[in-house]
Design an enzyme around this catalytic site. Structure first.
Site, short mmCIF file in Angstrom:
data_model
loop_
_atom_site.label_atom_id
_atom_site.label_comp_id
_atom_site.label_asym_id
_atom_site.label_seq_id
_atom_site.Cartn_x
_atom_site.Cartn_y
_atom_site.Cartn_z
N CYS A 2 0.83 -1.19 0.00
CA CYS A 2 0.00 0.00 0.00
C CYS A 2 0.88 1.26 0.00
O CYS A 2 1.88 1.32 0.70
CB CYS A 2 -0.94 0.08 1.20
SG CYS A 2 -2.10 -1.27 1.29
N ARG A 27 3.96 -0.34 -4.67
CA ARG A 27 3.65 -0.83 -3.32
C ARG A 27 2.33 -1.62 -3.27
O ARG A 27 1.99 -2.19 -2.23
CB ARG A 27 3.55 0.35 -2.34
CG ARG A 27 4.79 1.21 -2.29
CD ARG A 27 4.59 2.36 -1.34
NE ARG A 27 4.58 1.89 0.03
CZ ARG A 27 5.64 1.74 0.79
NH1 ARG A 27 6.83 2.02 0.30
NH2 ARG A 27 5.52 1.30 2.02
N TRP A 73 -2.73 -2.82 -1.68
CA TRP A 73 -2.42 -4.24 -1.81
C TRP A 73 -3.23 -4.91 -0.72
O TRP A 73 -2.94 -4.76 0.47
CB TRP A 73 -0.92 -4.48 -1.60
CG TRP A 73 -0.49 -5.89 -1.82
CD1 TRP A 73 -0.11 -6.47 -3.01
CD2 TRP A 73 -0.35 -6.93 -0.83
NE1 TRP A 73 0.23 -7.79 -2.81
CE2 TRP A 73 0.09 -8.09 -1.49
CE3 TRP A 73 -0.56 -6.99 0.54
CZ2 TRP A 73 0.33 -9.29 -0.82
CZ3 TRP A 73 -0.32 -8.18 1.21
CH2 TRP A 73 0.12 -9.31 0.52
N ASN A 97 -1.69 2.31 5.59
CA ASN A 97 -0.74 1.30 5.11
C ASN A 97 -0.33 0.48 6.32
O ASN A 97 0.18 1.04 7.29
CB ASN A 97 0.47 2.01 4.48
CG ASN A 97 1.66 1.08 4.27
OD1 ASN A 97 2.79 1.51 4.28
ND2 ASN A 97 1.42 -0.19 4.07
N GLY A 98 -0.55 -0.84 6.27
CA GLY A 98 -0.16 -1.69 7.39
C GLY A 98 -1.26 -2.67 7.72
O GLY A 98 -2.17 -2.92 6.91
N GLU A 466 17.59 -17.76 -8.04
CA GLU A 466 17.13 -16.42 -8.39
C GLU A 466 16.45 -16.42 -9.77
O GLU A 466 15.44 -15.75 -9.97
CB GLU A 466 18.29 -15.42 -8.33
CG GLU A 466 17.96 -13.99 -8.74
CD GLU A 466 16.86 -13.31 -7.90
OE1 GLU A 466 16.42 -13.88 -6.88
OE2 GLU A 466 16.42 -12.23 -8.30
N LYS A 470 12.59 -15.18 -10.40
CA LYS A 470 12.22 -14.15 -11.39
C LYS A 470 11.13 -14.66 -12.32
O LYS A 470 10.15 -14.00 -12.59
CB LYS A 470 13.42 -13.75 -12.26
CG LYS A 470 14.47 -12.83 -11.72
CD LYS A 470 14.00 -11.47 -11.33
CE LYS A 470 13.47 -11.48 -9.96
NZ LYS A 470 13.93 -11.01 -8.84
N GLU A 473 7.73 -15.05 -10.60
CA GLU A 473 7.14 -13.75 -10.26
C GLU A 473 6.44 -13.08 -11.43
O GLU A 473 5.34 -12.58 -11.28
CB GLU A 473 8.26 -12.77 -9.82
CG GLU A 473 8.60 -12.76 -8.36
CD GLU A 473 9.72 -11.77 -8.07
OE1 GLU A 473 10.80 -11.85 -8.71
OE2 GLU A 473 9.54 -10.93 -7.19
N HIS A 489 18.16 -37.30 -7.72
CA HIS A 489 17.59 -37.77 -6.45
C HIS A 489 16.10 -37.46 -6.34
O HIS A 489 15.59 -37.26 -5.24
CB HIS A 489 18.35 -37.14 -5.27
CG HIS A 489 19.78 -37.57 -5.22
ND1 HIS A 489 20.16 -38.88 -5.02
CD2 HIS A 489 20.93 -36.87 -5.37
CE1 HIS A 489 21.49 -38.97 -5.05
NE2 HIS A 489 21.97 -37.76 -5.26
N LYS A 588 6.05 -4.70 -4.26
CA LYS A 588 7.50 -4.61 -4.13
C LYS A 588 7.93 -4.51 -2.68
O LYS A 588 8.94 -5.07 -2.28
CB LYS A 588 8.00 -3.40 -4.89
CG LYS A 588 9.51 -3.28 -4.84
CD LYS A 588 10.07 -2.71 -6.09
CE LYS A 588 11.57 -2.87 -6.17
NZ LYS A 588 11.96 -4.23 -6.59
C1 G6P Z 1 9.00 -8.65 -2.16
C2 G6P Z 1 9.38 -8.37 -3.59
C3 G6P Z 1 10.66 -9.13 -3.94
C4 G6P Z 1 11.76 -8.78 -2.94
C5 G6P Z 1 11.32 -9.07 -1.51
C6 G6P Z 1 12.31 -8.53 -0.49
O1 G6P Z 1 8.54 -9.95 -2.04
O2 G6P Z 1 8.35 -8.73 -4.47
O3 G6P Z 1 11.07 -8.75 -5.25
O4 G6P Z 1 12.89 -9.52 -3.25
O5 G6P Z 1 10.07 -8.42 -1.25
O6 G6P Z 1 12.33 -7.14 -0.58
P1 G6P Z 1 13.46 -6.23 0.03
O7 G6P Z 1 13.02 -4.84 -0.22
O8 G6P Z 1 13.54 -6.57 1.49
O9 G6P Z 1 14.73 -6.57 -0.66
#
Ligand code: G6P
Length: 593
Positions: A2, A27, A73, A97-98, A466, A470, A473, A489, A588
């Protein structure tokens, strides 16, 4: 999680609110709304499920110089018009927000008093509570709310009795007030107003603010006046994505991001001495983070163990915070967070501090909440990262692990070699971007796949994890990352002619081993892609696609190898008709548990 904004001054509040919400849309983006005083004491409140652009068209012509806005969000209650913020009760209209953890009991207490609720949100309970306790003194009502509400909240509030003020409250969620010339801006992130002012007041937990066009008056949780400290904001101007998307733009900013991060670190002798001091007085290292930041820690562990021969533990911050970790005053906890606002990582840091550990924070946001608990802050200079999927920040986090290793190592020869490699990074990453078209072709070919596996060994395994994050996501394709030796395995049972396996091969000493695993995949009809700086791998495996990375040494190569993985996720998203900047269900900055 948010984004909130507010404006009071001479401009049309709606215009700043829409612009600020667009900047903060990273956000959360399932709904948006705003509320503006119309100049005659009435509040116009408009809210919609959907993107800020939908709110923009619905609010054309909304006049007034004082207002608040929100991009959501959803945590409690589905994304819908009615659950969107602002929420109103009586004289109060607010955005939040929260999470209010005790909203159920607050709601039932208020319902017993005959109060009605219109939404499924936790946030509405705040508006109803304020309306219930209000006796003409807003600061007093907000002090009562601070005592009553459990959880995390940043609030921006309009009260009908004060059409020239915005009230703000902060506890654990970020809130900053930008101070302009006869105007003030409220935001979750100063990026929202960075083009208007670089002066800001960062609220601390349990503070209340009364914002007018002339500035801010601050109060503590008991309603006592506090001194106001105006700081200079650190965020650079928010640059819009003028090309394909923020994710694409941010991948292309990698060469600059790594250059600035290394320059900043090596130019600061005090910081380097601080690093030596903090690590040499401790005998245990633990790294924590979430999502991509956690994956960067996995690389960091490998770097520290290879260069320094120091054992490192890596923990997901969300696990670490609840597990009574074995740490003490001889431990240094390295917490990695791009945003510096991730609730789980901040909780992990607070726990570490309570157990006497030293905390080093690696973050991209200078004034972020996490920095307040740090003994030392190492700043990645990736610049504002807006796309939900972290790209350039991941590389700069890994780079800082390498930089730290160079100041801690006493092997002068290897330090000199690593430093040289670091210097070459901007060029190396720039060259790697030339794989763009080839990666796009791959995505066109494989975008219908239902499952994609990434494999690698050692550092390459960390990269595989990673790569898989990606892809999940932004393309919604099922994907898993494996240590290549583990395929046999269990996972090999999933491999048939529909499988796609992407192998990252940058570690010379285990390159052949990963190639062997690929033979096992091919024997079962699976498609195989190799990403490597080693030309020889082409002869070892007859693969379906070969992405040749520019040559580089083992420790630096992963930084180049991640680029085609990020581009692959991006193009898979595009080919599947998804907006890579706003993947479903994600945000994010995850400021709630
Ligand atoms: C969210 C985002 C990810 C990010 C993670 C940690 O889940 O979607 O892309 O890696 O938070 O975020 P930070 O700001 O702590 O690196």
């Amino acid at each position: 999680m948010c984004g909130i904004v507010g404006y009071i001054g001479k401009r049309r509040a709606r215009d700043y609110i829409i612009q600020g919400l667009k900047i903060l849309e990273y956000r959360g983006y399932d709904s948006a709304g705003l509320a503006v005083f119309d100049g005659c004491g009435k509040i116009n409140c408009i809210k919609r499920a959907g993107y800020v652009s939908q709110l923009e068209s619905a609010t054309i012509g909304t006049e007034g110089n004082c207002g608040i806005g929100h991009t959501r969000w959803a945590t409690h209650g589905a994304p819908s018009d009615v659950n969107s913020h602002p929420h109103t009760c009586g004289k109060f209209t607010l955005v939040h927000n929260g999470i209010i953890e005790n909203f159920v009991s607050i709601k039932s207490q208020l319902a017993n008093k005959g109060k009605r609720f219109l939404t499924q949100t936790d946030s509405e309970a705040i508006a109803v509570f304020l309306d219930d306790v209000y006796d003409g003194d807003v600061i007093k009502a907000l002090s009562a709310a601070l005592k009553k509400l459990k959880g995390s909240f940043a609030l921006a509030i309009l009260c009908k009795d004060f059409p020239d003020k915005i009230f703000v409250v902060k506890k654990q969620s970020p809130l900053v007030v930008g101070i302009g010339d006869a105007e003030c801006f409220v935001a979750s992130d100063c990026m929202a107003f960075s083009q208007y002012t670089d002066k800001a007041v960062y609220l601390k937990d349990n503070e209340i603010g009364e914002v007018s066009s002339q500035g801010i008056k601050l109060f503590d949780g008991n309603g006592n006046r506090k001194a106001v400290k105006i700081e200079k904001t650190a965020t650079e101007y928010f640059a819009p994505a003028d090309c394909k998307s923020f994710m694409y733009k941010e991948i292309y900013e990698i060469p600059k991001a790594v250059q600035y991060t290394a320059e900043e670190f090596f130019a600061n002798d005090e910081k380097k001495l601080g690093v030596v001091d903090i690590f040499s007085k401790n005998d245990k290292v633990v790294m924590i983070g979430c999502g991509t930041a956690y994956n960067a820690c996995l690389v960091g562990k490998n770097i520290f163990e290879t260069v320094l021969r120091v054992p490192v533990e890596v923990e997901l911050a969300s696990e670490f915070r609840y597990k009574n970790p074995i740490i003490d005053d001889k431990t240094v906890v390295v917490a990695v967070s791009q945003s510096g606002e991730t609730a789980d990582t901040i909780a992990g840091v607070r726990l570490a501090k309570s157990k006497g550990a030293d905390v080093v924070v690696i973050t991209n946001v200078a004034h972020s909440s996490i920095t307040r608990y740090a003994d030392m802050v190492l700043h990645t200079k990736a610049g504002a990262e807006v796309a939900v999927a972290a790209t350039k920040s991941y590389l700069t986090q890994i780079l800082l692990f390498l930089c730290v290793a160079t100041v801690l190592s006493d092997d002068l020869k290897s330090v000199a070699a690593i430093k040289k490699e670091i210097e070459s990074l901007p060029q190396l990453t720039q060259k790697t971007l030339a794989l763009d078209e080839q990666v796009h072709k791959l995505a066109k070919e494989f975008c219908k796949k239902q499952s994609v596996f990434f494999i690698g060994r050692g550092l390459d395994y960390a990269l595989a994890l990673e790569g898989t994050l990606k892809l999940k996501e932004v393309s919604y394709i099922h994907s898993e990352g494996f240590a290549s030796g583990e395929l046999k395995h269990g996972t090999l049972a999933l491999i048939d002619k529909n499988a796609l396996v992407i192998a990252v091969v940058t570690q010379r000493h285990v390159a052949e081993k990963t190639c062997n695993a690929l033979h096992e995949v091919q024997a079962r009809g699976g498609k195989v892609v190799i990403i490597t700086p080693f030309e020889k791998a082409k002869n070892d495996v007859e693969c379906d696609a070969f992405l040749q990375l520019p040559s580089s040494s083992g420790l630096i190569a992963p930084m180049s190898a991640i680029i085609p993985l990020q581009l692959f996720a991006y193009y898979m998203s595009i080919e599947r008709g998804i907006n890579p900047d706003k993947p479903r269900n994600l945000a994010k900055s995850v400021t709630v548990e």
